[in-house]
Design a protein around this motif. Structure first.
Motif, PDB file in Angstrom:
ATOM      1  N   SER A  18      74.230 -30.829 -57.240  1.00  0.00           N
ATOM      2  CA  SER A  18      73.181 -31.807 -56.970  1.00  0.00           C
ATOM      3  C   SER A  18      72.382 -31.361 -55.743  1.00  0.00           C
ATOM      4  O   SER A  18      72.676 -30.341 -55.137  1.00  0.00           O
ATOM      5  N   TYR A  19      71.374 -32.144 -55.397  1.00  0.00           N
ATOM      6  CA  TYR A  19      70.511 -31.781 -54.272  1.00  0.00           C
ATOM      7  C   TYR A  19      71.313 -31.649 -52.983  1.00  0.00           C
ATOM      8  O   TYR A  19      71.100 -30.727 -52.203  1.00  0.00           O
ATOM      9  N   LEU A  20      72.252 -32.556 -52.798  1.00  0.00           N
ATOM     10  CA  LEU A  20      73.073 -32.537 -51.579  1.00  0.00           C
ATOM     11  C   LEU A  20      73.858 -31.232 -51.473  1.00  0.00           C
ATOM     12  O   LEU A  20      73.917 -30.586 -50.424  1.00  0.00           O
ATOM     13  N   GLU A  21      74.444 -30.847 -52.608  1.00  0.00           N
ATOM     14  CA  GLU A  21      75.247 -29.620 -52.614  1.00  0.00           C
ATOM     15  C   GLU A  21      74.357 -28.379 -52.509  1.00  0.00           C
ATOM     16  O   GLU A  21      74.733 -27.375 -51.918  1.00  0.00           O
ATOM     17  N   GLU A  22      73.142 -28.499 -53.088  1.00  0.00           N
ATOM     18  CA  GLU A  22      72.180 -27.404 -53.054  1.00  0.00           C
ATOM     19  C   GLU A  22      71.735 -27.135 -51.619  1.00  0.00           C
ATOM     20  O   GLU A  22      71.596 -25.996 -51.195  1.00  0.00           O
ATOM     21  N   SER A  23      71.479 -28.227 -50.882  1.00  0.00           N
ATOM     22  CA  SER A  23      70.877 -28.077 -49.564  1.00  0.00           C
ATOM     23  C   SER A  23      71.914 -27.898 -48.457  1.00  0.00           C
ATOM     24  O   SER A  23      71.557 -27.835 -47.289  1.00  0.00           O
ATOM     25  N   MET A  83      77.166 -27.910 -43.897  1.00  0.00           N
ATOM     26  CA  MET A  83      76.715 -29.159 -43.256  1.00  0.00           C
ATOM     27  C   MET A  83      77.936 -29.863 -42.675  1.00  0.00           C
ATOM     28  O   MET A  83      78.918 -30.068 -43.375  1.00  0.00           O
ATOM     29  N   ALA A  84      77.837 -30.151 -41.407  1.00  0.00           N
ATOM     30  CA  ALA A  84      78.986 -30.782 -40.756  1.00  0.00           C
ATOM     31  C   ALA A  84      79.115 -32.228 -41.210  1.00  0.00           C
ATOM     32  O   ALA A  84      78.130 -32.888 -41.463  1.00  0.00           O
ATOM     33  N   GLY A  85      80.340 -32.676 -41.302  1.00  0.00           N
ATOM     34  CA  GLY A  85      80.561 -34.097 -41.584  1.00  0.00           C
ATOM     35  C   GLY A  85      80.710 -34.414 -43.049  1.00  0.00           C
ATOM     36  O   GLY A  85      81.421 -35.329 -43.411  1.00  0.00           O
ATOM     37  N   ILE A  86      80.060 -33.650 -43.903  1.00  0.00           N
ATOM     38  CA  ILE A  86      80.185 -33.961 -45.324  1.00  0.00           C
ATOM     39  C   ILE A  86      81.127 -32.965 -45.980  1.00  0.00           C
ATOM     40  O   ILE A  86      80.941 -31.759 -45.889  1.00  0.00           O
ATOM     41  N   GLU A  87      82.133 -33.524 -46.633  1.00  0.00           N
ATOM     42  CA  GLU A  87      83.100 -32.686 -47.314  1.00  0.00           C
ATOM     43  C   GLU A  87      82.653 -32.562 -48.764  1.00  0.00           C
ATOM     44  O   GLU A  87      82.674 -33.542 -49.506  1.00  0.00           O
ATOM     45  N   GLY A 147      90.262 -32.709 -54.772  1.00  0.00           N
ATOM     46  CA  GLY A 147      89.481 -32.043 -55.811  1.00  0.00           C
ATOM     47  C   GLY A 147      88.274 -32.824 -56.298  1.00  0.00           C
ATOM     48  O   GLY A 147      87.760 -32.546 -57.375  1.00  0.00           O
ATOM     49  N   PHE A 148      87.841 -33.825 -55.506  1.00  0.00           N
ATOM     50  CA  PHE A 148      86.669 -34.575 -55.927  1.00  0.00           C
ATOM     51  C   PHE A 148      85.464 -34.204 -55.079  1.00  0.00           C
ATOM     52  O   PHE A 148      85.588 -33.903 -53.898  1.00  0.00           O
ATOM     53  N   ARG A 149      84.294 -34.257 -55.705  1.00  0.00           N
ATOM     54  CA  ARG A 149      83.061 -33.943 -54.986  1.00  0.00           C
ATOM     55  C   ARG A 149      82.434 -35.228 -54.446  1.00  0.00           C
ATOM     56  O   ARG A 149      82.922 -36.326 -54.710  1.00  0.00           O
ATOM     57  N   VAL A 150      81.317 -35.060 -53.710  1.00  0.00           N
ATOM     58  CA  VAL A 150      80.708 -36.214 -53.033  1.00  0.00           C
ATOM     59  C   VAL A 150      80.376 -37.345 -54.010  1.00  0.00           C
ATOM     60  O   VAL A 150      80.563 -38.519 -53.723  1.00  0.00           O
ATOM     61  N   ASP A 151      79.887 -36.970 -55.204  1.00  0.00           N
ATOM     62  CA  ASP A 151      79.513 -38.018 -56.165  1.00  0.00           C
ATOM     63  C   ASP A 151      80.676 -38.387 -57.089  1.00  0.00           C
ATOM     64  O   ASP A 151      80.479 -39.075 -58.092  1.00  0.00           O
ATOM     65  N   GLY A 152      81.896 -37.934 -56.762  1.00  0.00           N
ATOM     66  CA  GLY A 152      83.057 -38.353 -57.530  1.00  0.00           C
ATOM     67  C   GLY A 152      83.395 -37.468 -58.708  1.00  0.00           C
ATOM     68  O   GLY A 152      84.326 -37.754 -59.458  1.00  0.00           O
TER      69      GLY A 152
END
Lengths: 290, 246
Positions: free
Chosen positions: B174-179, B1-5, B11-16
């Motif tokens: 999480s759902y974000l990482e899953e999708s 998915m573009a834009g989301i790292e 070393g941190f994920r979207v939810d910290g």
């Protein structure tokens, strides 16, 4: 519903108790059991509520979606009820086993809310004849402990009170209509549920009638009358259920009791909802973790 | 998915979370009185209720009875309001049916089935809110409910998912990482013996990386086991205190 088997002696005990205004759990004929309400429990919804009435546990989620208006009511939004009897409540509900009961509850709720004064559907219209908000009310039954209709209607009212609908601005531009969503997530419209009904079920036990029958009492009752009562005492829907029959005078008595109980129920429910809304920020443990 | 790292340089994920960190798990046993066993679990924003009934007589047609072991009957359903977009029906769609089957296979492998021939155990799972890892949370909730019901198990069954982002395996997605289209590996294990009872992978992953991701998922299962075990011990302690056993 879940089977409770009672002997004749137990039934007689319950029937005589109801006649003397003293029920098996110590309540009077017009008393509800202990009721717990919590709102904003599911974050994927626009509004939600969880209710526990003794052993009955119900979770209601409200979701609003933008949809087409119906041809009959071009200036109104819509409300749709869906009830799901989870197998968690009793294994009999597995697969399609709970569907009959679920339909019965959702039809009763739909009829109770099918009254112009209950909920102002015109506020849910976005563009007349084209777009409106559709309010999906999903009731999830998690545990059965009697009075399912009453409990679901209370939970529905609480969830609708908790519902926030995003505010839209409509601009007309050379025949085009544009909808713009507010950037502020707190810029929302709340539903006015002040006049929404609560269902009061009166169960006829012997010659007297009781509200909020427990499962044991439901087992001794042959006929019940369900009334959807608003805060002002208006009855928006009425339904007789069960294999027994009523005479006219007893229906009149039950109407009186139902109105009285319904009004006080609505009043205390609104008090609780308003105070919970104010103390929203204080809670830290929610739902089933308490 | 573009834009989301999904995994930042730090070393941190979207939810910290860090790559090897689970979401917060909160659980409770014995939420319902009518069911023989019940449990509620929150893994991050995924919230699941599980109820267990049985062992009891076979319900419905007797022909389903197994003469040498218990019939494990599962039902997975999702509340219509559990997902971002409203679901039309809570169960009966292909995804729920598949999930039901997976749960059944998982618990068939973990319950000591030969102890109750010609009987049935029902496991009902209800997703109240879904944010990825539904299978994992369902298994964990069902394990707690089975323990609450006192049904003999070989071991806890713990499930955890893992993915592979920026050449690094990440745990409990999480759902974000899953999708986001990356690989998704779902594992259910018996943590003490490190036996894998369920394994599924979606999307593609280079063979060389498989062992790293699998190790990460198994590590996740062990971490979950610690959390669940503590919850069970606390619950049993409370129940014992109430009934005056001490």
């Amino acid at each position: 519903m879940v089977d409770v088997q009672l002997s004749d002696a137990e039934k007689t005990y319950i029937i005589h108790g109801a006649q003397d205004n003293l029920r098996e759990d110590g309540r009077g004929c017009e008393d509800y059991r202990h009721l717990e309400i919590e709102t904003s429990v599911v974050s994927t919804t626009s509004g939600s509520a969880k209710i526990r009435l003794a052993n009955t546990e119900i979770l209601v989620g409200v979701k609003v979606e933008l949809g087409e208006t119906s041809p009959e009511n071009p200036d109104k939004g819509r409300i749709e009820f869906f009830v799901d009897c989870s197998a968690n409540a009793t294994p009999e509900f597995e697969g399609r086993g709970g569907e009959d009961l679920a339909n019965e509850i959702s039809n009763m709720l739909a009829r109770a809310y099918d009254c112009p004064s209950c909920l102002d559907m015109r506020k849910l219209c976005v563009v007349e004849g084209k777009k409106c908000w559709i309010v999906y009310v999903d009731v999830l039954l998690l545990e059965c402990g009697g009075s399912l209709f009453d409990a679901s209607s209370i939970a529905v009212k609480a969830a609708l009170y908790n519902t926030s609908i995003p505010r839209l601005t409509v601009t007309h531009d050379e025949g085009h209509t544009e909808l713009e969503l507010s950037d502020d997530p707190y810029d929302v419209q709340r539903l006015d549920v002040y006049n929404s009904p609560c269902i009061v079920t009166l169960s006829k036990i012997g010659h007297s009638h009781v509200v909020d029958a427990s499962q044991k009492e439901e087992a001794c009752c042959l006929a019940r009358l369900m009334l959807a009562v608003t805060d002002k005492g208006c009855v928006t829907a009425m339904k007789k259920e069960g294999s027994g029959s009523f005479d006219v005078s007893s229906i009149e008595d039950m109407l009186e009791t139902g109105k009285k109980v319904g009004q006080s129920l609505n009043k205390s429910l609104m008090e609780v909802l308003v105070s919970e809304d104010r103390n929203m920020k204080k809670k830290y443990m929610t739902g089933y973790l308490r | 998915m573009a834009g989301i790292e999904l995994l930042s340089d730090q070393g941190f994920r979207v939810d910290g979370r860090k790559a090897n960190e689970l979401r917060r798990i909160q659980c409770r046993l014995g939420v319902f009185t009518q069911a023989d066993g019940s449990a509620y679990i929150e893994q991050g924003n995924t919230k699941i209720l599980a109820a267990v009934y049985g062992p009891h007589e076979i319900r419905g047609s007797r022909s389903k009875a197994l003469h040498d072991k218990v019939l494990v009957n599962c039902q997975y359903s999702m509340a219509t309001f559990s997902t971002g977009e409203r679901k039309r029906r809570p169960r009966g769609d292909r995804k729920s049916k598949e999930m039901t089957m997976h749960l059944q296979q998982t618990f068939d492998a973990a319950i000591l089935t030969s102890l109750y021939p010609r009987s049935q155990i029902d496991i009902f799972v209800e997703v109240l809110q879904s944010d990825g890892g539904n299978y994992c949370a369902s298994v964990n909730a069902a394990t707690l409910a089975l323990i609450d019901a006192g049904i003999p198990l070989k071991d806890y069954v713990c499930a955890c998912s893992a993915s592979f982002v920026n050449d690094k395996p990440i745990m409990d997605i999480s759902y974000l990482e899953e999708s986001s289209g990356g690989a998704e590996l779902i594992v259910a294990t018996l943590p003490k013996s490190e036996q894998i009872v369920f394994l599924e992978m979606n999307s593609r992953l280079h063979e060389d990386n498989l062992s790293h991701v699998l190790d990460m998922a198994v590590k996740g299962c062990k971490d979950i086991h610690d959390v669940l075990d503590q919850a069970v011990r606390e619950h049993v302690g409370e129940v014992a205190a109430i009934s005056g056993l001490e």
